[in-house]
Design an enzyme around this catalytic site. Sequence first.
Site, mmCIF file in Angstrom:
data_model
loop_
_atom_site.group_PDB
_atom_site.id
_atom_site.type_symbol
_atom_site.label_atom_id
_atom_site.label_comp_id
_atom_site.label_asym_id
_atom_site.label_seq_id
_atom_site.Cartn_x
_atom_site.Cartn_y
_atom_site.Cartn_z
ATOM 1 N N CYS A 95 0.825 -1.211 0.000
ATOM 2 C CA CYS A 95 0.000 0.000 0.000
ATOM 3 C C CYS A 95 0.861 1.265 0.000
ATOM 4 C CB CYS A 95 -0.971 -0.051 1.178
ATOM 5 S SG CYS A 95 -2.396 1.020 0.948
ATOM 6 N N HIS A 230 -3.686 -5.357 1.631
ATOM 7 C CA HIS A 230 -2.940 -5.604 2.870
ATOM 8 C C HIS A 230 -3.012 -7.070 3.285
ATOM 9 C CE1 HIS A 230 -2.128 -1.415 4.228
ATOM 10 N NE2 HIS A 230 -3.171 -1.150 3.477
ATOM 11 N N GLU A 232 -1.121 -8.544 5.244
ATOM 12 C CA GLU A 232 -0.781 -8.669 6.670
ATOM 13 C C GLU A 232 -2.008 -8.497 7.568
ATOM 14 O OE1 GLU A 232 -0.448 -6.083 4.836
ATOM 15 O OE2 GLU A 232 -0.699 -4.244 6.004
HETATM 16 N N1 LIG Z 1 -3.259 1.827 4.071
HETATM 17 C C1 LIG Z 1 -2.366 2.586 3.411
HETATM 18 O O1 LIG Z 1 -1.185 2.277 3.369
HETATM 19 C C2 LIG Z 1 -2.901 3.871 2.816
HETATM 20 C C3 LIG Z 1 -1.976 4.482 1.776
HETATM 21 C C4 LIG Z 1 -2.255 5.954 1.538
HETATM 22 N N2 LIG Z 1 -2.204 6.685 2.807
HETATM 23 C C5 LIG Z 1 -3.622 6.143 0.854
HETATM 24 O O2 LIG Z 1 -4.568 6.516 1.529
HETATM 25 O O3 LIG Z 1 -3.751 5.862 -0.340
#
Ligand SMILES: NC(=O)CC[C@H](N)C(=O)O
Length: 261
Positions: A95, A230, A232
């Site tokens: 992400c 994600h 994880e």
């Molecule tokens: N969960 C994250 O890593 C979010 C990535 C980034 N802050 C976004 O909103 O796109």
Amino acid sequence: MKPSILILHASGTNRDQEAARACELAGGAPEIVHINQLRRGERRFQDYQILLLPGGFSYGDALGAGTRLALDLHVYFHDELHAFVESGKPVLGICNGFQALVKAGLLPGPLDGTGNGDMATRPATLTENARGHFECRWVHLAVNPQARAGWLAALDELIFCPVAHGEGNFQVKDEATLAALEAEGLVAFRYVDQGGQPAGGQYPLNPNGSVADIAGICNRAGNVVGLMPHPEDHLLPIQNPLGSPGRSGLALFQALVASVQ
Ligand SMILES: NC(=O)CC[C@H](N)C(=O)O
């Protein structure tokens, strides 16, 4: 000896603890390292076998999600990071970590095979979600069988895990770039339906409008991988509320750790 894994923390990172837990469960030896420890020379990328850039809101997503962290990587660690990548060691960006790798030019890197890319040579980016709002939902993810990242081949089943982002929309500069990504095996993951079929751009299967349902990519050497979902955040077998047998994300970390053993 458990593979050593550097999990990078910058101001605003918030999925480092979960990533560390996933790496431990997968048999690795993670260490969360603050970027200032690296800047002070207290830790060095080269001393680890795997580099993981976790999710979060690094520097508050200032200048666009991942951009400030990408600038840090480019300005303070350019040569060290490129040496790490060129050594063939695995790098995984999740992400916000994926956003930083793309914006630093380390993913997918130049498509002409000339070494590793830089911020100025970026053929792709991650931008605002197509519907203009933060997306936080579970998705099904499939590995592209043609992906150059060989260690992903172990993931032969769907992964069921959440996304949580505002700027997960993967876009490329032109059709030729998309064709090159596909032809070169640089598409690593796609958003799919419960049966494993591509989402076909259909919301919410594809939660952010990413071109060709691309959820993650890899570099030409196959050792740098990034994805928006994600894994994880789904480590233990749970009753899948969507009723599909999507596997937990732990399989991805097991494949990553096994790739250096
Ligand atoms: N969960 C994250 O890593 C979010 C990535 C980034 N802050 C976004 O909103 O796109």
